[in-house]
Design an enzyme around this catalytic site. Structure first.
Site, PDB file in Angstrom:
ATOM      1  N   GLY A   1       7.760  29.810  -9.494  1.00  0.00           N
ATOM      2  CA  GLY A   1       8.076  29.278  -8.162  1.00  0.00           C
ATOM      3  C   GLY A   1       7.172  28.120  -7.808  1.00  0.00           C
ATOM      4  N   ASN A   2       7.180  27.733  -6.549  1.00  0.00           N
ATOM      5  CA  ASN A   2       6.315  26.636  -6.093  1.00  0.00           C
ATOM      6  C   ASN A   2       5.847  26.926  -4.669  1.00  0.00           C
ATOM      7  OD1 ASN A   2       8.236  25.300  -4.145  1.00  0.00           O
ATOM      8  ND2 ASN A   2       9.469  25.274  -5.997  1.00  0.00           N
ATOM      9  N   TRP A   3       4.984  26.074  -4.137  1.00  0.00           N
ATOM     10  CA  TRP A   3       4.313  26.345  -2.854  1.00  0.00           C
ATOM     11  C   TRP A   3       5.102  25.895  -1.630  1.00  0.00           C
ATOM     12  CZ3 TRP A   3       0.482  29.583  -2.934  1.00  0.00           C
ATOM     13  CH2 TRP A   3      -0.374  29.658  -4.022  1.00  0.00           C
ATOM     14  N   SER A   4       6.309  25.417  -1.793  1.00  0.00           N
ATOM     15  CA  SER A   4       7.024  24.878  -0.620  1.00  0.00           C
ATOM     16  C   SER A   4       7.220  25.961   0.451  1.00  0.00           C
ATOM     17  CB  SER A   4       8.385  24.336  -1.054  1.00  0.00           C
ATOM     18  OG  SER A   4       9.058  23.870   0.087  1.00  0.00           O
TER      19      SER A   4
END
Ligand code: CTP
Length: 401
Positions: free
Chosen positions: A209-212
């Site tokens: 995933g990512n930090w958005s």
């Protein structure tokens, strides 16, 4: 800059949420005069409002007559924000009554006026209330849509007061933009926004995933709704409250997001891809949890996800559709941005710097918006709602008449 705000409070149970809104205003240094209706004081008492605002509180035009408060408060305010606005209060405001200090203030205010309605669904949907809302909107007030969800008691449906954080963002936007914030220039338009960050599953408990956080996409959705648009928000793994009056479609992976965006893009006037989409996903997703014991660590095999923005820009599902991308960059902003704009083929690209506490999860953003016609718009550091307004200004200027 500190502003002078009148916080009008109607007689509904959601009055308690206005305390939190008031705190946010005062912590920001704004001067707030709370003007409750008589029935609002049945829910939250005068002492609470006075202590939180540090200002006297009165409901009546007959207190402190020598200061002519029924005229002065409205005349001096930079913003009148009414939360919650009950059915009765909307009716009195629409009729131009001046039978208490709040309605008198509404008649003398020349600054932007925002109503945040909250009531039971039946009262909100009643033709009388809808006619009052239409009247107030036609006069230039911003009347927010109520949020949907659990109401007082066991009922649920549209009628909830949006969360204080959301009301606060709206107020900041109106203070920053002034009367132009109330102009419904996107009325009759359908806009599609993707927000958040996709998750690509490895097994039932793990993902890439990512930090958005989704904050910029949600600010775009709220702002477009406030400007009169019909809004579809495709939301990937976001923990924020649904923006009021917006259709939210929840997705997890890049391929889910592609399906949801493709279906809603068919009749969208504008598409804004604010989501952070994973470029790759694991080649396989196992149905049972991957165990550590007995396994030599293996390289993770990845396959490429569809590039949704590039696909949309090439297809243009609707003639005249305006397509906007976002680019989060850690290096040379402008050079990377121009290359990405050309590669994606979209009309506008919002480029912002990320990493080192910038952009992800914060409420502020700073960006430059590059356009395919070669123009650049710099947006200084400020609330994500302000950047959202700049994006919609640039989109509105490109929409066919
Ligand atoms: N995007 C997309 N589909 C993808 C990846 C990105 O639609 N598979 C969109 C994003 O929503 C964003 C824009 O493309 O609007 C740019 O995303 P970004 O991750 O910066 O671009 P990439 O093409 O992945 O470039 P990079 O090599 O910098 O990761």
């Amino acid at each position: 800059m500190p502003s002078s705000i009148v916080l009008g409070v109607g007689g509904g149970i959601a009055a308690y949420k206005a305390c939190e809104l008031l705190r946010r205003f005062t912590e920001d240094g704004h001067q707030v005069r709370v003007v409750p209706t008589g029935s609002a004081l049945r829910f939250v008492g005068e002492a609470t409002w006075a202590a939180l605002s540090g200002q006297p509180v009165t409901t009546s035009v007959w207190d402190g007559v020598h200061e002519v408060p029924h005229v002065r408060l409205g005349q001096r305010a930079d913003l009148v924000f009414v939360a919650p606005a009950t059915a009765d209060l909307l009716a009195r405001a629409a009729a131009g009554r001046a039978d208490d200090l709040l309605t008198a203030t509404l008649l003398t205010a020349r600054c932007p006026v925002v109503f945040a309605p909250a009531m039971h669904t039946e009262m909100w949907e009643h033709p009388a209330t809808q006619a009052n809302v239409a009247t107030l909107r036609a006069r230039g007030c911003l009347v927010l849509d109520p949020a949907a969800g659990r109401l007082t008691g066991a009922d649920s449906g549209p009628g909830r007061l949006p969360e204080p954080a959301e009301l606060y963002e709206t107020a900041l936007r109106v203070l920053a933009r002034g009367p132009a914030a109330l102009h419904p220039d996107l009325a009759g338009r359908h806009v599609l926004i993707s927000a958040g960050g996709t998750r690509e599953e490895l097994d039932p408990v793990r993902f890439l995933g990512n930090w958005s956080s989704g904050r910029q996409g949600y600010a775009l959705a709220r702002t477009a709704a406030a400007r009169g648009a019909r809004v579809t928000l495709v939301s990937a793994n976001v923990e924020l409250a649904d923006p009021a009056g917006v259709r939210v479609v929840r997705v997890i992976s890049a391929r889910d997001l592609e399906a949801a965006v493709t279906s809603a893009a068919a009749d969208a006037d504008a598409v804004v891809m604010a989501a952070a989409v994973a470029d790759f996903r694991p080649e396989t997703r196992t149905d049972s949890k991957i165990k550590k014991a007995g396994l030599a660590p293996e390289p993770l095999r990845l396959v490429e996800n569809p590039d949704i923005l590039r696909g949309l820009s090439a297809r243009r599902p609707r003639p005249g559709q305006v397509i906007v991308g976002f680019a989060a960059e850690t290096g040379d902003l402008l050079r990377n941005g121009h290359a990405k704009l050309a590669a994606k083929g979209c009309d506008l690209l919002v480029v912002n710097q990320v990493g080192a506490g910038l952009a992800f999860g914060t409420t502020d953003n700073e960006a430059v918006v590059l356009a395919s016609d070669g123009t650049e718009a710099k947006v200084p550091r400020g609330p994500k709602e302000v950047l959202a307004d700049v994006v919609w200004d640039l989109v509105a200027a490109r929409l066919p008449g």
